[in-house]
Design an enzyme around this catalytic site. Structure first.
Site, short mmCIF file in Angstrom:
data_model
loop_
_atom_site.label_atom_id
_atom_site.label_comp_id
_atom_site.label_asym_id
_atom_site.label_seq_id
_atom_site.Cartn_x
_atom_site.Cartn_y
_atom_site.Cartn_z
N GLU A 270 -2.18 6.85 3.00
CA GLU A 270 -0.91 6.38 2.44
C GLU A 270 -0.49 5.12 3.17
O GLU A 270 -0.72 4.96 4.36
CB GLU A 270 0.17 7.46 2.64
CG GLU A 270 -0.10 8.72 1.90
CD GLU A 270 0.80 8.88 0.71
OE1 GLU A 270 1.61 7.98 0.45
OE2 GLU A 270 0.67 9.91 0.04
N HIS A 271 0.18 4.21 2.47
CA HIS A 271 0.80 3.06 3.10
C HIS A 271 2.15 3.50 3.66
O HIS A 271 2.79 4.40 3.12
CB HIS A 271 1.01 1.93 2.09
CG HIS A 271 -0.26 1.29 1.64
ND1 HIS A 271 -0.96 0.43 2.42
CD2 HIS A 271 -0.94 1.40 0.49
CE1 HIS A 271 -2.03 0.03 1.76
NE2 HIS A 271 -2.05 0.61 0.59
N ALA A 272 2.58 2.88 4.72
CA ALA A 272 3.89 3.19 5.29
C ALA A 272 4.96 2.78 4.28
O ALA A 272 4.84 1.73 3.63
CB ALA A 272 4.09 2.46 6.61
N ASP B 72 -2.77 0.54 6.70
CA ASP B 72 -2.09 -0.76 6.65
C ASP B 72 -2.84 -1.93 7.29
O ASP B 72 -2.76 -3.04 6.79
CB ASP B 72 -0.69 -0.62 7.25
CG ASP B 72 0.19 0.31 6.43
OD1 ASP B 72 0.11 0.24 5.19
OD2 ASP B 72 0.92 1.12 7.02
#
Length: 80
Positions: free
Chosen positions: A39-41, A50
């Protein structure tokens, strides 16, 4: 296998590793059950995903710079 003259294997390896790392990030599967490192932040913070993308523009920039440098050494000037 030998590389063509003027080809940097290290740059090709970095490009390949970057693209290979970007594939599972861009298509992690079911969006309802994504493993957290993929997941991206949301906004603040950083996940292992990222830092992957910045390597791609770096590789492109180095490739363009090397192309312009090689053309300049051969006397070929680009008019933009």
């Amino acid at each position: 296998m030998t590389a063509p003259a003027g080809h940097l294997r290290s740059l090709g390896a970095l490009r390949g590793c970057t693209v290979a790392a970007m594939l599972p990030v861009n298509d992690p599967g079911d969006r309802g059950h994504v493993y957290w490192p993929r997941e991206h932040a949301a906004w603040h913070g950083c996940t292992p995903t990222d830092p992957i993308f910045p390597f791609f523009p770096f590789v492109v920039g180095v490739s363009v710079w090397l192309l312009v440098w090689a053309m300049d050494r051969r006397g070929i000037h680009l008019k933009l």
